[in-house]
Scaffold this motif. Structure first.
Motif, mmCIF file in Angstrom:
data_model
loop_
_atom_site.group_PDB
_atom_site.id
_atom_site.type_symbol
_atom_site.label_atom_id
_atom_site.label_comp_id
_atom_site.label_asym_id
_atom_site.label_seq_id
_atom_site.Cartn_x
_atom_site.Cartn_y
_atom_site.Cartn_z
ATOM 1 N N LYS A 272 3.237 2.253 11.198
ATOM 2 C CA LYS A 272 2.740 1.816 9.888
ATOM 3 C C LYS A 272 1.803 0.616 10.067
ATOM 4 O O LYS A 272 1.871 -0.114 11.038
ATOM 5 N N TYR B 66 3.353 -1.504 5.127
ATOM 6 C CA TYR B 66 4.452 -2.365 4.703
ATOM 7 C C TYR B 66 3.905 -3.760 4.441
ATOM 8 O O TYR B 66 3.022 -4.219 5.159
ATOM 9 N N GLU C 10 1.611 1.414 -2.897
ATOM 10 C CA GLU C 10 2.952 2.000 -2.842
ATOM 11 C C GLU C 10 2.872 3.465 -2.400
ATOM 12 O O GLU C 10 2.021 4.223 -2.845
ATOM 13 N N GLY C 11 3.760 3.816 -1.477
ATOM 14 C CA GLY C 11 3.807 5.186 -0.988
ATOM 15 C C GLY C 11 2.816 5.477 0.123
ATOM 16 O O GLY C 11 2.765 6.593 0.629
ATOM 17 N N ARG C 12 2.037 4.494 0.500
ATOM 18 C CA ARG C 12 1.073 4.686 1.589
ATOM 19 C C ARG C 12 1.647 4.178 2.904
ATOM 20 O O ARG C 12 2.737 3.636 2.962
ATOM 21 N N LYS D 13 1.634 -8.864 -5.609
ATOM 22 C CA LYS D 13 2.400 -7.844 -6.341
ATOM 23 C C LYS D 13 1.511 -6.667 -6.730
ATOM 24 O O LYS D 13 1.895 -5.505 -6.596
ATOM 25 N N GLU E 263 0.759 -4.608 -3.648
ATOM 26 C CA GLU E 263 1.921 -3.799 -3.271
ATOM 27 C C GLU E 263 2.037 -2.562 -4.159
ATOM 28 O O GLU E 263 2.347 -1.477 -3.664
ATOM 29 N N GLU E 264 1.793 -2.726 -5.452
ATOM 30 C CA GLU E 264 1.835 -1.584 -6.368
ATOM 31 C C GLU E 264 0.727 -0.590 -6.047
ATOM 32 O O GLU E 264 0.947 0.625 -6.051
ATOM 33 N N GLU E 265 -0.459 -1.102 -5.774
ATOM 34 C CA GLU E 265 -1.611 -0.247 -5.499
ATOM 35 C C GLU E 265 -1.404 0.604 -4.248
ATOM 36 O O GLU E 265 -1.839 1.752 -4.190
ATOM 37 N N GLY F 101 10.144 -6.511 -1.688
ATOM 38 C CA GLY F 101 9.586 -6.444 -0.342
ATOM 39 C C GLY F 101 10.620 -6.643 0.748
ATOM 40 O O GLY F 101 11.823 -6.615 0.501
#
Length: 63
Positions: free
Chosen positions: A4, A38, A33-35, A26, A29-31, A62
């Motif tokens: 990762k 970390y 997410e799922g990619r 934040k 992290e939302e943008e 996190g």
């Protein structure tokens, strides 16, 4: 985290610029997410209690 991308953020509860960065981190992290990335935040606070309170109040997640 093997395989990762890792974004490392070093911060402290008493650091003004660090506090100003929180909403942006934040959102990032939302943008992402799922990619394949970390977000790791490392606090350099001396007080664990101050750190724990800050994380709760600011609703930080996190690793």
């Amino acid at each position: 985290m093997k395989g990762k991308y890792v974004s490392i953020d070093v911060w402290a509860t008493w650091c003004g610029p660090c506090n100003a960065e929180i909403p942006h981190l934040k959102k990032l992290e939302e943008e992402f997410e799922g990619r394949n990335i970390y977000f790791v935040s490392i606090s350099c606070d001396d007080s664990r209690n101050a750190w724990e309170r800050f994380v709760q109040v600011k609703q930080l997640g996190g690793i």
